[in-house]
Design a protein around this motif. Structure first.
Motif, mmCIF file in Angstrom:
data_model
loop_
_atom_site.group_PDB
_atom_site.id
_atom_site.type_symbol
_atom_site.label_atom_id
_atom_site.label_comp_id
_atom_site.label_asym_id
_atom_site.label_seq_id
_atom_site.Cartn_x
_atom_site.Cartn_y
_atom_site.Cartn_z
ATOM 1 N N GLU A 294 66.886 22.266 63.305
ATOM 2 C CA GLU A 294 68.180 23.641 63.860
ATOM 3 C C GLU A 294 68.295 24.666 63.165
ATOM 4 O OE1 GLU A 294 71.283 20.990 66.505
ATOM 5 O OE2 GLU A 294 69.640 19.935 67.547
ATOM 6 N N GLU A 295 69.170 23.811 62.185
ATOM 7 C CA GLU A 295 69.811 25.222 60.864
ATOM 8 C C GLU A 295 68.978 26.195 60.429
ATOM 9 O OE1 GLU A 295 72.434 20.672 59.114
ATOM 10 O OE2 GLU A 295 70.904 22.597 57.548
ATOM 11 N N LEU A 296 67.460 25.641 60.008
ATOM 12 C CA LEU A 296 66.341 26.687 60.112
ATOM 13 C C LEU A 296 65.559 27.528 61.407
ATOM 14 C CD1 LEU A 296 63.889 24.574 56.987
ATOM 15 C CD2 LEU A 296 65.343 25.765 57.066
ATOM 16 N N ALA A 297 65.632 27.284 62.061
ATOM 17 C CA ALA A 297 66.272 27.519 63.469
ATOM 18 C C ALA A 297 66.922 28.759 63.581
ATOM 19 C CB ALA A 297 65.871 27.056 64.515
ATOM 20 N N ALA A 298 68.224 28.646 62.867
ATOM 21 C CA ALA A 298 68.726 29.437 62.889
ATOM 22 C C ALA A 298 68.990 30.326 61.984
ATOM 23 C CB ALA A 298 70.073 29.203 63.134
ATOM 24 N N ASP A 299 68.984 29.628 60.204
ATOM 25 C CA ASP A 299 69.136 31.062 59.235
ATOM 26 C C ASP A 299 67.268 29.987 58.403
ATOM 27 O OD1 ASP A 299 69.614 31.589 56.854
ATOM 28 O OD2 ASP A 299 71.358 31.086 56.552
ATOM 29 N N PRO A 300 66.548 30.783 58.955
ATOM 30 C CA PRO A 300 65.575 29.976 58.207
ATOM 31 C C PRO A 300 65.395 30.080 56.361
ATOM 32 C CG PRO A 300 64.532 32.622 58.850
ATOM 33 C CD PRO A 300 65.758 32.177 59.509
ATOM 34 N N ASP A 301 65.681 30.619 56.310
ATOM 35 C CA ASP A 301 66.452 31.557 54.433
ATOM 36 C C ASP A 301 67.188 30.177 53.998
ATOM 37 O OD1 ASP A 301 64.735 32.952 53.412
ATOM 38 O OD2 ASP A 301 65.976 34.998 53.500
ATOM 39 N N ARG A 302 67.970 29.619 54.827
ATOM 40 C CA ARG A 302 69.192 28.474 54.036
ATOM 41 C C ARG A 302 68.076 27.195 52.968
ATOM 42 N NH1 ARG A 302 71.840 24.017 55.555
ATOM 43 N NH2 ARG A 302 74.455 24.360 54.187
ATOM 44 N N PRO A 303 68.458 27.444 51.826
ATOM 45 C CA PRO A 303 67.941 26.354 50.695
ATOM 46 C C PRO A 303 68.456 25.344 51.116
ATOM 47 C CG PRO A 303 68.593 28.177 49.447
ATOM 48 C CD PRO A 303 69.470 28.661 50.699
ATOM 49 N N ASN A 304 69.712 24.640 50.940
ATOM 50 C CA ASN A 304 70.440 23.799 51.274
ATOM 51 C C ASN A 304 69.274 22.912 52.818
ATOM 52 O OD1 ASN A 304 73.157 24.675 49.990
ATOM 53 N ND2 ASN A 304 72.442 21.565 49.884
ATOM 54 N N SER A 305 69.016 23.803 53.718
ATOM 55 C CA SER A 305 67.948 23.379 54.906
ATOM 56 C C SER A 305 66.394 23.115 54.581
ATOM 57 C CB SER A 305 68.787 24.303 56.425
ATOM 58 O OG SER A 305 69.744 24.435 56.465
ATOM 59 N N LEU A 306 65.985 23.464 53.836
ATOM 60 C CA LEU A 306 64.783 23.815 53.619
ATOM 61 C C LEU A 306 64.436 22.307 52.362
ATOM 62 C CD1 LEU A 306 64.344 27.361 51.698
ATOM 63 C CD2 LEU A 306 62.582 25.738 54.526
ATOM 64 N N VAL A 307 65.147 22.399 51.990
ATOM 65 C CA VAL A 307 65.009 21.080 51.055
ATOM 66 C C VAL A 307 65.764 19.464 51.413
ATOM 67 C CG1 VAL A 307 66.254 19.718 49.146
ATOM 68 C CG2 VAL A 307 65.534 22.045 48.814
ATOM 69 N N GLY A 308 67.020 20.058 52.287
ATOM 70 C CA GLY A 308 67.355 18.774 53.089
ATOM 71 C C GLY A 308 65.654 18.323 54.083
ATOM 72 N N LEU A 309 65.128 19.189 54.841
ATOM 73 C CA LEU A 309 64.378 18.880 55.735
ATOM 74 C C LEU A 309 62.993 18.380 55.286
ATOM 75 C CD1 LEU A 309 62.763 18.393 58.205
ATOM 76 C CD2 LEU A 309 62.069 21.135 58.215
ATOM 77 N N GLY A 310 62.812 18.539 53.794
ATOM 78 C CA GLY A 310 61.673 18.171 52.736
ATOM 79 C C GLY A 310 62.467 16.253 52.440
ATOM 80 N N LEU A 311 63.636 16.610 51.616
ATOM 81 C CA LEU A 311 63.706 15.200 51.809
ATOM 82 C C LEU A 311 64.128 13.899 53.441
ATOM 83 C CD1 LEU A 311 67.027 16.184 50.009
ATOM 84 C CD2 LEU A 311 64.954 15.231 48.904
ATOM 85 N N ALA A 312 64.734 14.676 54.207
ATOM 86 C CA ALA A 312 64.399 13.350 55.457
ATOM 87 C C ALA A 312 63.655 13.080 55.501
ATOM 88 C CB ALA A 312 65.415 14.024 56.326
ATOM 89 N N LEU A 313 62.187 13.978 56.062
ATOM 90 C CA LEU A 313 61.218 13.869 55.844
ATOM 91 C C LEU A 313 60.747 13.311 55.178
ATOM 92 C CD1 LEU A 313 59.267 17.465 56.718
ATOM 93 C CD2 LEU A 313 60.251 15.717 58.797
ATOM 94 N N SER A 314 60.009 13.125 53.751
ATOM 95 C CA SER A 314 59.977 12.743 52.868
ATOM 96 C C SER A 314 60.432 11.083 52.742
ATOM 97 C CB SER A 314 60.403 12.908 51.752
ATOM 98 O OG SER A 314 59.533 11.987 50.616
ATOM 99 N N ALA A 315 61.820 10.778 53.767
ATOM 100 C CA ALA A 315 62.293 9.246 53.248
ATOM 101 C C ALA A 315 61.489 8.472 54.422
ATOM 102 C CB ALA A 315 63.788 9.359 53.887
ATOM 103 N N ARG A 316 61.171 9.196 55.331
ATOM 104 C CA ARG A 316 60.211 8.656 56.608
ATOM 105 C C ARG A 316 58.256 7.928 56.095
ATOM 106 N NH1 ARG A 316 61.527 6.639 61.207
ATOM 107 N NH2 ARG A 316 60.061 7.324 62.434
ATOM 108 N N GLY A 317 57.979 8.492 55.302
ATOM 109 C CA GLY A 317 56.925 8.055 54.879
ATOM 110 C C GLY A 317 55.923 9.878 53.965
ATOM 111 N N PRO A 318 55.068 9.133 53.758
ATOM 112 C CA PRO A 318 54.297 11.011 53.298
ATOM 113 C C PRO A 318 53.966 11.866 53.959
ATOM 114 C CG PRO A 318 53.295 8.885 53.040
ATOM 115 C CD PRO A 318 54.296 8.123 53.240
ATOM 116 N N HIS A 319 54.203 12.832 53.761
ATOM 117 C CA HIS A 319 54.306 14.044 54.408
ATOM 118 C C HIS A 319 54.152 15.478 54.458
ATOM 119 C CE1 HIS A 319 55.038 16.967 58.218
ATOM 120 N NE2 HIS A 319 55.450 16.271 58.774
ATOM 121 N N PRO A 320 53.152 16.081 54.164
ATOM 122 C CA PRO A 320 52.392 16.994 53.670
ATOM 123 C C PRO A 320 53.579 17.989 53.470
ATOM 124 C CG PRO A 320 51.613 17.503 55.626
ATOM 125 C CD PRO A 320 51.954 16.225 55.174
ATOM 126 N N ALA A 321 54.456 18.254 54.657
ATOM 127 C CA ALA A 321 55.539 19.197 54.867
ATOM 128 C C ALA A 321 56.863 18.940 53.752
ATOM 129 C CB ALA A 321 56.859 19.767 55.789
#
Length: 600
Positions: free
Chosen positions: A533-560
């Motif tokens: 949701e944060e990236l839909a509102a602001d796709p440039d926000r560094p914290n949201s970009l990295v946060g999504l990567g960390l959260a996806l990674s915590a669920r298991g291997p993921h290319p994104a």
């Protein structure tokens, strides 16, 4: 005929054995004393050179006495009581003043006040030395907005005066006063005490067994700041009591868990410049010109203060060492990633940080081994040992290091390396690794600029519908830019530190979003949706970009996850080009596509 041994000049030196010991945190009291003596000599030379050069232009002295008289008064004080002059020469802010004023002279500028005010501070130093030596004398010193400073003693305060004026200091029979515009302020018998019109520099003492700590809390000296003179900021009584309590706590921790450091630290750290508290931060700083002093924000607890004291003491030691030994060739380029700053650092700053956080790592390691706050100490030890080691290895391969610099880092590595194999709780290890990835990814997103041709090639391949991107090029040679592309919040790491610190009631963390809170609480699905949701509102926000990567990674291997954590700058750059496409992709779609070629 060569001069006799007695006639030869004495130079300040350290043996290689002493050099190695300081690098490995095995320094002894005498080594710190020798660094302090070297600083004293350096300042004496600086002052003599400064006053000699300034005296060539009499206009620099108006309306104060000739600068020669300051040197003469210092000589009188030294003849009567050498320790009195030594006390002024070892005062950290004598070094700050000498360096700052020398730069003003070289550049022919005034600074924050007329140049004669800065040069005239020599009279204040001489007057303070004369008072300590109990001389009969009279001189004039600068008064800034009615504040006439006597370094190491205190400040006489006058109201209704010009911004830049002078005050007369006089004394006889060990009784002294400061006068301005018909008003006289009499110094108390104990100058560190307050009196009518007088603020003393207060001292905090703490004794733990055989270890004695004594720290001046200097909220007065105009040259206590890092870059330029600052006005007095008197601590209220409650904050003074808070500092006493926290210094006691910090000294107990250091003495109990790092007794070797507790012996040497009081020799090299003599004065603190107290600053207001900043939640979730331990702001502290020091400068090589003010050997013996640190600027520190009011911490939340004794462990935080102990960490800051050790950190700044390490900077002080290295600053003194650098005045004796060249560890690197000059290289001002801001080009090195470090975990303790959000901007790229030059080699000099990165090396300072490695040594400072080596000391911090030792502190948290000692607390963990003693079983003190194991969640907190385990996290901090795991975090700082890896972050410090990573930067140390980068620096060890830097061509600008001298032989001595390489030896210095090798000594640190010899001690720090084995610590990386010491066990820490699994939770601490995992949280520390995630926090380290978080900061590095945010730094990459903001300070690395991908090759435009690579970005254009990837965007074209996406628009052509290719299922996999072209082969990604190596980015290890990308030069960082010091100008950040976007802001960065430390909220996720702040939330982690709150959790492992066991705060009874968690305060609001500035900059933390609902997704950040979900991520640090382990609610990774909620965090993923929140970051989307944060990236839909602001796709440039560094914290949201990295946060999504960390959260996806915590669920298991993921290319994104791989792309967002390890190549966020590329994901963002490609997505920017594709936002104007007829059917613009989401950040996550681009990350999943690029992530096919990003190793995990």
């Amino acid at each position: 005929m060569p001069p006799s041994a007695e006639a030869r000049p004495a130079f300040h030196r350290l043996s290689w054995r002493e050099f190695d010991a300081l690098a490995r945190l095995d320094g002894e009291e005498d080594m710190a004393r020798r660094l302090r003596r070297a600083e004293r000599s350096r300042r004496k030379l600086l002052i003599h050179t400064l006053l000699t050069e300034a005296a060539k232009t009499p206009s620099h002295e108006d309306p104060l006495p000739p600068l020669d008289s300051a040197w003469e008064l210092l000589a009188r004080a030294e003849a009567r009581a050498p320790r009195a002059v030594n006390r002024l020469l070892t005062n950290p802010y004598t070094g700050s003043w000498a360096g700052y004023t020398t730069r003003l002279m070289r550049n022919g500028i005034d600074g924050v006040s007329p140049l004669w005010m800065h040069l005239g501070h020599a009279h204040a130093i001489a007057a303070a030395a004369a008072i300590r030596a109990e001389l009969d004398f009279e001189t004039a010193i600068p008064a800034w907005h009615g504040n006439a400073m006597l370094p190491s003693l205190g400040m006489a305060r006058f109201s209704g005066t010009d911004p830049f004026s002078s005050a007369v200091v006089r004394g006889a029979d060990a009784r002294y006063s400061v006068s301005n515009a018909g008003t006289a302020v009499h110094l108390p018998d104990a100058p560190e005490s307050d009196a009518p019109g007088w603020w003393g520099i207060r001292r905090v003492r703490s004794q733990v067994g055989a270890h004695r700590f004594s720290l001046w809390l200097d909220d007065l000296d105009p040259y206590r700041g890092l870059y330029e003179p600052v006005p007095p900021e008197r601590l209220p009584a409650k904050e003074l009591a808070d500092w006493q309590r926290l210094i006691d706590e910090a000294c107990r921790l250091i003495a109990a868990h790092l007794p070797g450091l507790a012996r040497i630290m009081p020799v090299g750290l003599a004065s603190l410049v107290p600053k207001p508290q900043v939640l979730f931060r331990n702001p502290s700083a020091s400068t090589g010109e003010a050997f013996g002093s640190a600027v520190i924000g009011l911490p939340t607890d004794g462990a935080s203060l102990a960490e800051s004291l050790i950190h700044e003491f390490q900077h002080i030691v290295l600053g003194g060492l650098l005045h004796l030994v060249e560890l690197y060739e000059p290289d001002p380029r801001e080009r090195i990633y470090v975990a303790w700053r959000d901007d790229p650092r030059p080699l000099s700053g990165a090396l300072q940080g490695v040594y400072a956080f080596f000391g911090v790592t030792a502190f948290w390691r000692a607390l963990l081994q003693a079983g003190r706050s194991p969640r907190r100490s385990g996290f901090e030890f795991a975090f700082w040992r890896e972050r410090t080691w990573t930067t140390l290895r980068v620096l060890s391969e830097d061509a600008a290091l001298t032989v001595a610099g390489q030896r210095f880092l090798d000594n640190i590595a010899e001690r720090l390396g084995p610590w990386r194999d010491e066990p820490v709780p699994s939770e601490a290890r995992e949280l520390a690794a995630a926090a380290g990835l978080d900061h590095l990814a945010g730094w990459r997103a903001r300070h690395l600029r991908p090759d435009p041709s690579v970005v254009a090639e990837l965007a074209a391949a996406w628009l052509d519908g290719r299922p996999r991107p072209p082969v990604l090029r190596d980015t290890s040679e990308l030069s960082p830019t010091p100008v950040p592309d976007g802001s960065w919040s430390h909220a996720r790491t702040d939330l982690i530190r709150l959790a492992v610190g066991g705060a009874p009631q968690a305060p609001t963390v500035p900059g933390a979003t609902a997704a950040d809170s979900a991520y640090t609480a382990g609610d990774f699905l909620d965090a993923i949706e929140g970051y989307r949701e944060e990236l839909a509102a602001d796709p440039d926000r560094p914290n949201s970009l990295v946060g999504l990567g960390l959260a996806l990674s915590a669920r298991g291997p993921h290319p994104a996850a791989r792309a967002l954590v390890h190549r966020p700058e590329l994901v963002r750059a490609v997505h920017r080009l594709l936002r104007s496409a007829p059917r613009p992709p989401t950040v996550e779609q681009i990350a999943s596509w690029i992530g096919q070629l990003v190793p995990g």
